[in-house]
Design an enzyme around this catalytic site. Structure first.
Site, mmCIF file in Angstrom:
data_model
loop_
_atom_site.group_PDB
_atom_site.id
_atom_site.type_symbol
_atom_site.label_atom_id
_atom_site.label_comp_id
_atom_site.label_asym_id
_atom_site.label_seq_id
_atom_site.Cartn_x
_atom_site.Cartn_y
_atom_site.Cartn_z
ATOM 1 N N ASP A 234 -53.265 -63.377 -20.064
ATOM 2 C CA ASP A 234 -53.329 -64.499 -19.127
ATOM 3 C C ASP A 234 -52.661 -64.127 -17.810
ATOM 4 O O ASP A 234 -51.436 -64.079 -17.720
ATOM 5 C CB ASP A 234 -52.645 -65.724 -19.732
ATOM 6 C CG ASP A 234 -52.906 -66.987 -18.922
ATOM 7 O OD1 ASP A 234 -53.598 -66.902 -17.886
ATOM 8 O OD2 ASP A 234 -52.421 -68.062 -19.322
ATOM 9 N N ASP B 217 -58.580 -64.168 -11.891
ATOM 10 C CA ASP B 217 -58.008 -64.665 -13.138
ATOM 11 C C ASP B 217 -58.823 -64.172 -14.324
ATOM 12 O O ASP B 217 -60.043 -64.338 -14.355
ATOM 13 C CB ASP B 217 -57.972 -66.198 -13.120
ATOM 14 C CG ASP B 217 -57.376 -66.773 -14.393
ATOM 15 O OD1 ASP B 217 -56.296 -66.307 -14.804
ATOM 16 O OD2 ASP B 217 -57.988 -67.685 -14.973
#
Length: 491
Positions: free
Chosen positions: A173, A371
């Site tokens: 993440d 991301d």
């Protein structure tokens, strides 16, 4: 005043028109067309379901039973590398067809985007620790969606925790900082592939005391018997709560690093099923990259419908063929990795998008981040509409069909083996461009040949480059020199 002859006037007008057209045409680094291998990608949609629905997954069992190699403690500046796997490689899906699998992915993705935008809004509104609700578990609610049983993570890595090291699948993440995993004893833990970590069985387990810099760096913390407690609430309603500890992490055959601060979660609820926890790779002080004092890190994400793997590397050199852009930070939120995007192109023609859309303004709004946890690239609505309209205008030769879920631009490619489509590219300063493979922006939504344009609009000021667009590209974050690199041949 002298007047131009008709011939010179003609030449002047011609050159003016030529350079006007030329200025709208991008440098040769941008190709105009790309070939989508329809037959191959449709085979993957069928194979991934067959693979996932096996009652016994030999590949998964091999990963589960293979412990990380124990190495002596290494300096954190030493290169570290370990394997990455797509979620479908590790977790059996209950879905019987590819469309239902896709819809569950998109539901998780919507929750992910909500989590990121909520984090940004909290930062922009200057919500301090004292403004947050005190730690409590009984009043927290957990969202229930059809994607819950699939877990929120899209890419996992195998990480060793403790001494002796026990291997765990952890979600990557780049949009959060704190690393955590589920720990015994559990007051409420979700189902994971590995046995839950038992801190009493590790000789390197150490509780972190209250008042330490690590404890003070937490957004939400409290104290119990001079032991620091943490809580992280994600924007989709998921949360983790437990002790804040330091432990030894092992990175496959690369070695191990001691005294990494992480959460030992005793109450963990929400969209996390399958993984043991989360590797926080954001830019904040508690992220794994910050704690390792890494000068760089990079990853390459395999296609989510494949059973292959790639790697997550720390302190590795930027590939020589990388297209680089500025790595920028938003002073309002240290976690996110903003990239210096100047525009986008379709078929070699620049799309009419104001450059300001991709820039962070003085209030902290705007900009675009890279991301690994978001699947579909989100663009501000006007920017998305311009990109989509440009693509549609160059794909009149394809059979259009009705939209699916968040996708409003879809095509019927059934019966085709391959198809030529206009290339979509990210544009950076000085004419540099990253040309996306066709499979990174035209994706199947069923096994019958329906493909959709894999971008989506957002009402948020924050744009996000998602992992579908990053597939097969090594994305390198040169933290020491504030650069982001994209290499299409180093996966």
């Amino acid at each position: 005043m002298a007047t131009l002859s008709p011939f010179l006037l003609f030449i002047t007008i011609f050159l003016s028109l030529f350079f006007s057209v030329r200025s709208r045409t991008l440098t040769p680094t941008t190709t105009t067309t790309s070939v989508l291998d329809v037959a191959s990608s449709l085979r993957q949609t069928i194979n991934i379901l067959v693979f996932d629905q096996q009652t016994s997954n030999p590949f998964h069992q091999r990963l589960i039973t293979t412990p990380p190699t124990e190495q002596s403690l290494i300096n954190s500046s030493f290169p570290l590398s370990f394997q990455l796997y797509s979620r479908e490689t590790l977790h059996k899906t209950p879905h019987k067809d590819y469309t239902s699998l896709l819809l569950s992915r998109l539901e998780r993705d919507a929750a992910r985007v909500k989590s990121l935008t909520t984090s940004l809004q909290l930062a922009l509104n200057a919500i301090s620790k004292s403004d947050l609700q005190p730690l409590q578990t009984q009043d927290l609610s957990t969202p229930v969606t059809s994607g819950t049983s699939q877990g929120s993570g899209e890419y996992f890595s195998r990480v060793g925790v403790g001494s002796p090291a026990k291997p765990f699948f952890m979600v990557l993440d780049t949009g959060s900082d704190l690393t955590w995993l589920q720990c015994e004893p559990c007051s409420d833990c979700y189902r994971q592939s590995d046995p839950i970590f038992n801190p009493t069985a590790s000789s390197s387990y150490r509780p972190i005391s209250c008042g330490t810099p690590q404890c003070n760096s937490l957004e939400m913390s409290s104290c119990r018997s001079d032991q620091c407690l943490y809580q992280v609430n994600y924007g989709d309603g998921s949360f983790t709560f437990g002790q804040f500890i330091s432990e030894k992490l092992s990175f496959g055959s690369s070695g191990a690093v001691d005294n990494i601060a992480l959460g030992c979660g005793h109450d963990n609820e929400g969209l996390f099923v399958g993984s043991a926890g989360l590797l926080g790779l954001g830019g904040g002080p508690l992220s794994l990259t910050s704690q390792l004092k890494a000068s760089s890190f990079s990853y390459c994400l395999v296609n989510r419908d494949s059973t292959g793997s790639s790697s997550l590397d720390f302190n590795s050199a930027l590939p020589s063929d990388s297209v680089t852009a500025s790595l920028m930070r938003n002073p309002k939120i240290k976690t996110f990795y903003y990239v210096g995007l100047t525009g986008m192109s379709v078929g070699g023609q620049k799309v009419s998008i104001p450059q300001s859309v991709f820039q962070v303004d003085e209030s902290g709004n705007g900009g675009i981040i890279v991301d690994c946890g978001t699947a579909i690239t989100r663009l501000q609505t006007d920017a998305y509409n311009s990109l989509r309209d440009s693509f549609v205008s160059m794909t009149q030769h394809l059979r259009s069909t009705s939209g699916v879920a968040l996708f409003d631009t879809c095509y019927d490619l059934s019966g085709l083996t391959s198809v030529k489509v206009p290339t979509v590219a990210f544009q950076f300063s000085e004419g540099r461009a990253v040309n996306l493979p066709a499979a990174n922006y035209l994706i199947p939504v069923n096994s019958a040949g329906t493909y959709c344009f894999a971008f989506a609009p957002t009402s948020s000021s924050l744009s996000i480059i998602g992992n579908v667009q990053q597939q097969g590209i090594r994305v390198s974050f040169d933290l020491a020199n504030n650069r982001v690199g994209f290499s299409t041949s180093k996966c």
